[in-house]
Design an enzyme around this catalytic site. Structure first.
Site, mmCIF file in Angstrom:
data_model
loop_
_atom_site.group_PDB
_atom_site.id
_atom_site.type_symbol
_atom_site.label_atom_id
_atom_site.label_comp_id
_atom_site.label_asym_id
_atom_site.label_seq_id
_atom_site.Cartn_x
_atom_site.Cartn_y
_atom_site.Cartn_z
ATOM 1 N N TYR A 1 -1.886 -0.430 10.598
ATOM 2 C CA TYR A 1 -2.254 -1.314 9.348
ATOM 3 C C TYR A 1 -0.712 -0.808 8.328
ATOM 4 C CZ TYR A 1 -3.492 -1.569 4.503
ATOM 5 O OH TYR A 1 -3.433 -1.642 3.126
ATOM 6 N N SER B 1 0.904 -1.183 0.035
ATOM 7 C CA SER B 1 -0.075 -0.134 0.106
ATOM 8 C C SER B 1 0.876 1.189 0.064
ATOM 9 C CB SER B 1 -1.020 -0.085 1.275
ATOM 10 O OG SER B 1 -1.505 1.136 1.451
ATOM 11 N N LYS C 1 2.271 -3.338 6.576
ATOM 12 C CA LYS C 1 2.499 -3.549 5.139
ATOM 13 C C LYS C 1 4.064 -3.286 5.162
ATOM 14 C CE LYS C 1 -1.358 -4.374 3.266
ATOM 15 N NZ LYS C 1 -1.669 -5.665 2.793
HETATM 16 C C1 WQD Z 1 -9.538 9.076 0.751
HETATM 17 C C2 WQD Z 1 -10.066 10.663 0.852
HETATM 18 C C3 WQD Z 1 -10.140 11.497 3.346
HETATM 19 C C4 WQD Z 1 -13.750 9.037 4.199
HETATM 20 C C5 WQD Z 1 -6.515 4.378 2.893
HETATM 21 C C6 WQD Z 1 -5.429 3.512 3.236
HETATM 22 C C7 WQD Z 1 -4.505 3.119 2.480
HETATM 23 C C8 WQD Z 1 -5.512 2.262 1.253
HETATM 24 C C9 WQD Z 1 -6.552 3.110 0.726
HETATM 25 C C10 WQD Z 1 -5.510 -0.009 1.554
HETATM 26 C C11 WQD Z 1 -9.188 11.101 2.130
HETATM 27 C C12 WQD Z 1 -11.516 11.704 2.363
HETATM 28 C C13 WQD Z 1 -12.659 9.530 3.413
HETATM 29 C C14 WQD Z 1 -14.658 9.838 4.374
HETATM 30 C C15 WQD Z 1 -13.575 11.543 3.599
HETATM 31 N N1 WQD Z 1 -6.062 1.082 1.890
HETATM 32 N N2 WQD Z 1 -12.524 11.055 3.104
HETATM 33 N N3 WQD Z 1 -14.747 11.260 4.270
HETATM 34 O O1 WQD Z 1 -7.007 7.555 3.630
HETATM 35 O O2 WQD Z 1 -6.362 7.680 1.134
HETATM 36 O O3 WQD Z 1 -6.070 5.442 2.228
HETATM 37 O O4 WQD Z 1 -7.442 3.713 2.019
HETATM 38 O O5 WQD Z 1 -4.297 -0.154 1.244
HETATM 39 O O6 WQD Z 1 -3.474 2.159 2.826
HETATM 40 O O7 WQD Z 1 -4.735 4.465 4.191
HETATM 41 O O8 WQD Z 1 -8.316 6.533 1.824
HETATM 42 O O9 WQD Z 1 -10.671 6.290 1.348
HETATM 43 O O10 WQD Z 1 -9.968 6.707 3.569
HETATM 44 O O11 WQD Z 1 -9.736 8.652 2.112
HETATM 45 O O12 WQD Z 1 -13.595 12.887 3.118
HETATM 46 O O13 WQD Z 1 -15.781 9.396 5.006
HETATM 47 O O14 WQD Z 1 -11.309 10.807 1.074
HETATM 48 O O15 WQD Z 1 -10.118 12.597 4.034
HETATM 49 O O16 WQD Z 1 -8.988 12.600 1.438
HETATM 50 P P1 WQD Z 1 -6.825 6.976 2.250
HETATM 51 P P2 WQD Z 1 -9.756 7.013 2.423
#
Ligand code: WQD
Length: 336
Positions: free
Chosen positions: A150, A124, A154
């Protein structure tokens, strides 16, 4: 070539299984069904006409793993299985270290015992921590400023693979660092359908669209980005699956690392607008506080995967939204 997919009924595992089966690979799936459903096998069969052998085994079940590999005659393992809820990992670190790291050690021990020398590992972009976030390349430092257990698991597994490759010259490991997987299979039969409470943007948008959640909380609109909301590299899950297919043909001794992303960043509000455009419906949201640990912008520089694997993404955010909405329609019989 006989391939075992750990976590094979999961979101990315199942989409990868479909592409491998379509190409005629001899594929078997293993999963503990903690965060996926056995009915995925029916969906894979409907899409490909092939029902892959399935083994309901937990990575921590040493006896079960030994039995699986004693009979498996596998040439390659694609290792998807792992817990992946960032927020939960902060609350339950031991569960994540035991399952992700301990489980992978069990897997590697079974592979070694039965002469399986090739592994593709689902890693990741989180391993880059708070490093330079614009156009991440594989050479950039990892393991610094990782904000959750998490992501640490990785990173640790990547280090384990490097050490095993040092000790065993014939060992071949390919590490694929995913950015943000989204979308669903065009058939509408496969998509992201977690058993646990999602914390990723797209599964939450999906739950808002079908009315399970009343509105999306946008975590902050005061970042230094196009519209103040967080920007990420959202990659269609089918493009991601094809990245695994490309990696198979380029396995070699030692450890190879590739970023699998589009090389473009999209903001939360741009994702909302894309979903609304494809669905023809407003998506309720409110602006909320920033989420601790979030960075403003993260996206890949995917040049190495193109140059060495001949792989690049072909599908767009609009494709991902269309396929997600189609999946919701078919799965939940609800017009998102
Ligand atoms: C994306 C964007 C949030 C939810 C994580 C893991 C990474 C990978 C992908 C596995 C950010 C915003 C989110 C919500 C929001 N997973 N958001 N409201 O944090 O980039 O990565 O998932 O491998 O390892 O760290 O993904 O989808 O959580 O967030 O505004 O209810 O959406 O702030 O900008 P992230 P995410």
């Amino acid at each position: 070539m006989r391939i075992l997919l750990t976590g094979g009924t999961g979101y990315i595992g199942s989409h990868t299984a479909v592409e491998l089966l379509k190409l005629g690979y001899d594929v078997e799936l293993m999963d503990n069904l903690f965060n996926s459903k056995i009915t995925v096998l029916d969906d894979i069969e409907k899409i490909t006409g092939v029902r892959p052998a399935f083994h309901k085994i937990d990575l921590l079940d040493k006896v079960g793993m030994d039995e699986l590999f004693k009979n498996g005659r596998y040439d390659l393992v694609i290792h998807f299985a792992g817990l992946k809820a960032v927020g939960e990992s902060v609350k339950k670190p031991l569960k994540y270290y035991e399952n992700n790291v301990g489980g992978t050690i069990n897997l590697l021990e079974s592979m070694k015992k039965y002469g399986v020398k090739k592994i593709i590992f689902s890693s990741s972009a989180t391993v880059y921590g708070e490093q330079g976030v614009a156009g991440l390349t594989e050479e950039m430092q990892t393991g610094v400023g990782i904000t959750n257990p998490y992501g640490e698991t990785k990173h640790i597994i990547e280090e384990i693979l490097k050490d095993v490759a040092e000790a065993e010259p014939e060992f071949e490991a390919t590490i694929l660092r995913y950015f943000n997987p989204v979308g669903a299979h065009e058939s509408g039969l496969l998509g992201e359908d977690p058993n646990d409470i999602p914390n990723n943007l797209m599964p939450i948008i999906m739950k808002v669209a079908i009315g399970e959640i009343s509105e999306l909380s946008v975590y902050g609109n005061d970042y230094d980005t196009v519209d103040g909301t967080g920007m990420r590299d959202y990659i269609h899950v089918v493009d991601l699956a094809m990245g695994h297919v490309a990696a198979i043909d380029h396995m070699k001794p030692g450890v190879s690392v590739y970023n699998l992303g589009t090389g473009r960043a999209t903001s939360v509000l741009e994702m909302v607008a894309a979903f609304e455009k494809e669905s023809g419906k407003k998506l309720p949201y409110k602006i909320a506080e920033r989420r601790p640990g979030d960075l403003a912008i993260i996206y890949a520089n995917p040049a190495k995967a193109l140059n060495e694997l001949g792989w690049e993404t072909k599908l767009t955010i609009e494709d991902a939204m269309r396929d997600t909405i189609n999946y919701l329609d078919k799965k939940f019989k609800t017009r998102a």
